[in-house]
Design an enzyme around this catalytic site. Sequence first.
Site, PDB file in Angstrom:
ATOM      1  N   LYS A 191      -7.950  -3.859   5.020  1.00 49.21           N
ATOM      2  CA  LYS A 191      -7.266  -3.992   4.233  1.00 49.21           C
ATOM      3  C   LYS A 191      -5.763  -3.915   4.663  1.00 49.21           C
ATOM      4  O   LYS A 191      -5.383  -2.669   4.719  1.00 49.21           O
ATOM      5  CB  LYS A 191      -7.520  -3.135   2.882  1.00 49.21           C
ATOM      6  N   GLU A 267      -3.980   8.521  10.516  1.00 47.83           N
ATOM      7  CA  GLU A 267      -2.956   8.243  10.975  1.00 47.83           C
ATOM      8  C   GLU A 267      -1.740   8.414  10.084  1.00 47.83           C
ATOM      9  O   GLU A 267      -1.529   7.176   9.412  1.00 47.83           O
ATOM     10  CB  GLU A 267      -2.848   6.843  12.110  1.00 47.83           C
ATOM     11  N   CYS A 301       6.438   5.622  12.694  1.00 46.14           N
ATOM     12  CA  CYS A 301       5.824   6.783  12.296  1.00 46.14           C
ATOM     13  C   CYS A 301       6.364   7.802  13.520  1.00 46.14           C
ATOM     14  O   CYS A 301       6.650   9.225  13.199  1.00 46.14           O
ATOM     15  CB  CYS A 301       4.382   7.127  12.115  1.00 46.14           C
ATOM     16  N   GLU A 398      10.539  11.912   5.867  1.00 45.37           N
ATOM     17  CA  GLU A 398      10.489  10.562   6.845  1.00 45.37           C
ATOM     18  C   GLU A 398      11.964   9.825   6.486  1.00 45.37           C
ATOM     19  O   GLU A 398      11.861   9.249   5.236  1.00 45.37           O
ATOM     20  CB  GLU A 398       9.492   9.794   6.955  1.00 45.37           C
TER      21      GLU A 398
HETATM   22  P1  NAD Z   1       1.349   3.447   2.524  1.00 46.63           P
HETATM   23  O1  NAD Z   1       0.800   4.876   2.565  1.00 46.63           O
HETATM   24  O2  NAD Z   1       2.363   3.257   1.566  1.00 46.63           O
HETATM   25  O3  NAD Z   1       0.442   2.362   2.813  1.00 46.63           O
HETATM   26  C1  NAD Z   1      -0.380   2.255   3.901  1.00 46.63           C
HETATM   27  C2  NAD Z   1      -1.611   1.387   3.386  1.00 46.63           C
HETATM   28  O4  NAD Z   1      -2.295   1.812   2.243  1.00 46.63           O
HETATM   29  C3  NAD Z   1      -1.164  -0.095   2.630  1.00 46.63           C
HETATM   30  O5  NAD Z   1      -2.311  -0.894   3.228  1.00 46.63           O
HETATM   31  C4  NAD Z   1      -1.347   0.120   1.369  1.00 46.63           C
HETATM   32  O6  NAD Z   1      -1.570  -1.102   0.854  1.00 46.63           O
HETATM   33  C5  NAD Z   1      -2.530   1.032   1.322  1.00 46.63           C
HETATM   34  N1  NAD Z   1      -2.475   1.824   0.340  1.00 46.63           N
HETATM   35  C6  NAD Z   1      -1.348   2.363  -0.865  1.00 46.63           C
HETATM   36  N2  NAD Z   1      -1.722   3.129  -2.009  1.00 46.63           N
HETATM   37  C7  NAD Z   1      -3.154   3.239  -1.701  1.00 46.63           C
HETATM   38  C8  NAD Z   1      -4.180   3.770  -2.434  1.00 46.63           C
HETATM   39  N3  NAD Z   1      -3.918   4.459  -3.518  1.00 46.63           N
HETATM   40  N4  NAD Z   1      -5.419   3.555  -2.076  1.00 46.63           N
HETATM   41  C9  NAD Z   1      -5.815   2.900  -1.076  1.00 46.63           C
HETATM   42  N5  NAD Z   1      -4.609   2.207  -0.153  1.00 46.63           N
HETATM   43  C10 NAD Z   1      -3.509   2.455  -0.649  1.00 46.63           C
HETATM   44  O7  NAD Z   1       2.324   3.629   3.976  1.00 46.63           O
HETATM   45  P2  NAD Z   1       3.426   2.382   4.246  1.00 46.63           P
HETATM   46  O8  NAD Z   1       4.576   2.409   3.674  1.00 46.63           O
HETATM   47  O9  NAD Z   1       2.534   0.985   4.473  1.00 46.63           O
HETATM   48  O10 NAD Z   1       3.539   2.629   5.759  1.00 46.63           O
HETATM   49  C11 NAD Z   1       4.717   3.816   6.169  1.00 46.63           C
HETATM   50  C12 NAD Z   1       3.899   4.906   6.406  1.00 46.63           C
HETATM   51  O11 NAD Z   1       2.749   4.778   7.427  1.00 46.63           O
HETATM   52  C13 NAD Z   1       4.689   5.979   7.004  1.00 46.63           C
HETATM   53  O12 NAD Z   1       4.608   7.376   6.509  1.00 46.63           O
HETATM   54  C14 NAD Z   1       4.368   6.091   8.582  1.00 46.63           C
HETATM   55  O13 NAD Z   1       4.790   7.502   9.101  1.00 46.63           O
HETATM   56  C15 NAD Z   1       3.066   5.809   8.313  1.00 46.63           C
HETATM   57  N6  NAD Z   1       2.406   5.220   9.482  1.00 46.63           N
HETATM   58  C16 NAD Z   1       1.852   6.338  10.439  1.00 46.63           C
HETATM   59  C17 NAD Z   1       1.351   5.732  11.639  1.00 46.63           C
HETATM   60  C18 NAD Z   1       0.725   6.888  12.629  1.00 46.63           C
HETATM   61  O14 NAD Z   1      -0.066   6.028  13.539  1.00 46.63           O
HETATM   62  N7  NAD Z   1       0.508   8.103  12.502  1.00 46.63           N
HETATM   63  C19 NAD Z   1       1.708   4.465  12.104  1.00 46.63           C
HETATM   64  C20 NAD Z   1       2.257   3.733  11.249  1.00 46.63           C
HETATM   65  C21 NAD Z   1       2.824   4.079  10.184  1.00 46.63           C
END
Ligand code: NAD
Length: 494
Positions: A191, A267, A301, A398
Amino acid sequence: MNIATGPMSPDVAGLDLDSWSKGLFIGGEWLEGHGPHRIPVVDPSSEAVLTHVANADLSDAAAAVDAAAAAAPAWAATAPRKRSEILRRCFELMTERAEMLAKLISLENGKALRDARGEVAYAAEFFRWNAEEAVRIVGEFGMAPAGANRILVDYQPIGVCVLITPWNFPAAMATRKIAPALAAGCTMVLKPATETPLTAYALAALYKEAGVPDGVVNVITTSTPGPVTAAMLADPRVRKLSFTGSTGVGRTLLAEASKTVLSCSMELGGNAPLIVFDDADLDTALDGAMVAKMRNAGEACTAANRLYVQSGIYDRFVAGLTARMEALVVGAGTGAGTECGPMITAKAVAKIDELVQDAVGRGAKVLCGGNKPAGPGFFYPPTVLTDVPPDAAMAHEEIFGPVAPITRFETEDEVVARANDTEYGLAAYVFTKDIGRGLKVSRRIEAGMVALNRGLVSDPAAPFGGMKQSGLGREGGSHGVLEFTEPQYVAVTL
Ligand code: NAD
């Protein structure tokens, strides 16, 4: 702010967006979703709607899990060499189509084309690396210490996986999960984030072409990720959740996953410190800081979120970084010469600006940037701040944008304490010519990954992941594939 001369309206020339917005990818077919409306995909550089993608509801999520479960026995029984060859073909096809994929990523995510090209190379490498891992998932066999029996350990595919990825690396965050899961013999439902679904669908078509059997990789997009994901995690056929995204959503998903005691790899968010000691080579530190801060326009991230610079080199570092940040060319991701693209959404820009205004309100000085430009496009200028007090929100949250807050420090103990004063523990950066000190400081910093005298830490051949609330488990290296296996031990009397 230097504005690029490139296009500020969507330039989709050469990209067939319709071919990647045909539907959900389930069981090797493109199916219309049953969600209430199709989901718009917006170009962050122009705010224009590029196309729409299908919207999955609970019935579509169940169909995707059905397809993954049906394909699981045959894929688990496929010879590792065959799986390896399919993975290698995925690498080759991604490499052949690198320019098209980079343009697509740049278009829907907004990142500068040069960053998108880097992402495609990184994302493809997960297939090459895991093609090599697929044939090296070896078990163990040895005498039990008591001498009564032998201990045999076999690493089996964990089963059906749910993979959830963010928008900031639409290709790499997906392949970092899909490639090891395929190598281990698992089937899956991906997803992707709704902001950047086209890359995920373009890659789904590519996997099919590379020989991944129907149903092994399924991709669904939804405007209701909460209920759709909860339903999949509650399905007893699902055995693994691998999530990349924010720590907040990660906590929610861990709670959901606890109901079925799912194996979880997480992650999550970061708040990376970047430390420059007096004895660092200035150009090395500046080059590294620019990569650590500005790769992906700060939407990473691993992005340096707090820059700590020792007194003796502070003035020269601040002047050098400000000059480099001011010189960056800002523009549409696909624009020629663009070095810093737009942010992903208007909400992301508002959050960055709020953090900057909060710091300025608490006494921070703005050396460049620091104000939100008028649209169109979700732009924020490269910004350098000094004198950011420890109680500013950006010291703990962040930033996820092109903002570099620089703070002066005096001693090693002081900077280590500051670096560790966060709930996160993903990446850190240390610059010093004294490698002994660099290694000692690296060990004192609570981070899963430390870059010493460089600004880039990610490598498919190395374990990527965080300590503390930055995550659970590792992706990449030899660790990544094991996250998708279940060790089974057999006590054997010969
Ligand atoms: P997010 O947590 O808002 O969304 C990530 C994913 O989760 C998306 O696919 C989103 O649709 C889904 N999602 C959102 N709410 C959900 C729920 N209630 N249930 C299930 N799925 C849900 O994050 P983002 O804004 O897309 O990405 C940025 C974040 O990701 C930052 O915090 C960044 O640090 C982190 N990130 C971490 C890594 C790592 O490897 N540690 C890598 C890239 C990004």
